[in-house]
Scaffold this active site. Structure first.
Site, PDB file in Angstrom:
ATOM      1  N   TYR A 190      -1.970  -1.090  10.270  1.00  0.00           N
ATOM      2  CA  TYR A 190      -1.908  -1.040   8.417  1.00  0.00           C
ATOM      3  C   TYR A 190      -0.178  -0.674   8.127  1.00  0.00           C
ATOM      4  CZ  TYR A 190      -3.502  -1.725   4.291  1.00  0.00           C
ATOM      5  OH  TYR A 190      -3.965  -1.217   2.712  1.00  0.00           O
ATOM      6  N   SER A 201       0.782  -1.702   0.081  1.00  0.00           N
ATOM      7  CA  SER A 201      -0.157  -0.063   0.332  1.00  0.00           C
ATOM      8  C   SER A 201       0.695   1.195   0.293  1.00  0.00           C
ATOM      9  CB  SER A 201      -0.470   0.036   1.281  1.00  0.00           C
ATOM     10  OG  SER A 201      -1.886   1.541   1.379  1.00  0.00           O
TER      11      SER A 201
END
Length: 266
Positions: free
Chosen positions: A155, A142
């Site tokens: 995350y 990401s």
């Protein structure tokens, strides 16, 4: 000629979002796809592929469980004779809590699925791909793993680990013919982010999503899936150990609203 004709491919997190879109595109390009997901939606994706004339087999799996990962890859070998491509895409968000409000159990679970999962995929897939003469492993990371401001601490840390895993694995697989790269999506409408998109639609504020990137919009899963297919294909034969951002340009600056310590961002 279809890019993945006769290739054996595993896609995790394929019940929805980027994984589902990628599984369908791999199959449309001639790939024989093992569709894996922690939910029953894996079967739905596989049925859609078969109905369209493609080849697919579904399996329910937990991406962070070594036994499940091994069984998923074994299914590809049993059904399709080996393994050529591994797209380790499964992941969870872990919410948006800050460092101080995130408990240890949540942080550990995010790392288990998002980082241990891709490591297990590399560990079990790479030898089989090498045995076929080489191929590709694509890991979904990401832009949150590249810089702060695009995800929660848990995350973001997990996805930073995925990026480093891709570079480390590429080096340790030197001479094997197995390429390993990380795909770094920006804001994309998937099962994980759908509540955000739905809320914005209901509030008439959809135009605000993705407004910090130069394209000023979020992405659709197919846009990211096409990048994953490129990284897995022979078109990317000299791309190895890289983190490729597909984020509308967000990571060119990562603009964020700063949050002062002890205060709430506005």
């Amino acid at each position: 000629m279809r890019r993945f004709a006769g290739k054996s491919i595993v896609v995790t997190g394929a019940g929805s979002g980027i994984g589902r879109a990628a599984a369908m595109l791999f199959a449309a390009e001639g790939g024989q796809v093992v569709v894996a997901d922690v939910t029953d939606q894996a079967e739905e994706t596989a049925q859609t592929i078969v109905a369209a004339g493609g080849v697919a087999a579904a399996i329910r799996m937990d991406a962070g469980d070594e036994g499940d990962v091994a069984r998923t890859i074994a299914l590809a070998v049993d059904r399709f004779g080996g393994l050529d491509v591994m797209f380790a895409n499964a992941g969870i968000s872990g919410g948006m809590a800050n460092i101080f409000d995130t408990d240890v159990a949540l942080f550990a679970e995010v790392l288990r699925v998002n980082l241990i999962g891709p490591w297990l995929a590399v560990k079990h897939a790479a030898p089989l791909i090498a045995a076929r003469g080489g191929g590709a492993i694509v890991l979904t990371a990401s832009v949150a793993g590249m810089r702060s401001g695009a995800g929660s601490p848990a995350y973001s840390a997990s996805k930073a680990g995925v990026i480093n895993l891709a570079t480390t694995a590429a080096q340790q697989l030197s001479g094997s013919g197995v390429r390993v790269n990380a795909l770094c999506p920006g804001l994309t409408e998937t099962g994980m982010t759908r509540p955000t998109f739905d809320y914005a639609r209901d509030a008439g504020k959809l135009d605000r999503l993705g407004r910090l990137n130069p394209l000023r919009r979020g992405a659709q899963p197919e846009e990211l899936a096409r990048v994953a297919l490129f990284l897995a294909s022979d078109e990317a034969s000299y791309v190895n150990g890289q983190a490729l951002a597909a984020d509308g340009g967000l990571s060119s600056s990562h603009p964020v609203t700063r949050q002062d310590y002890g205060k709430t961002a506005v």
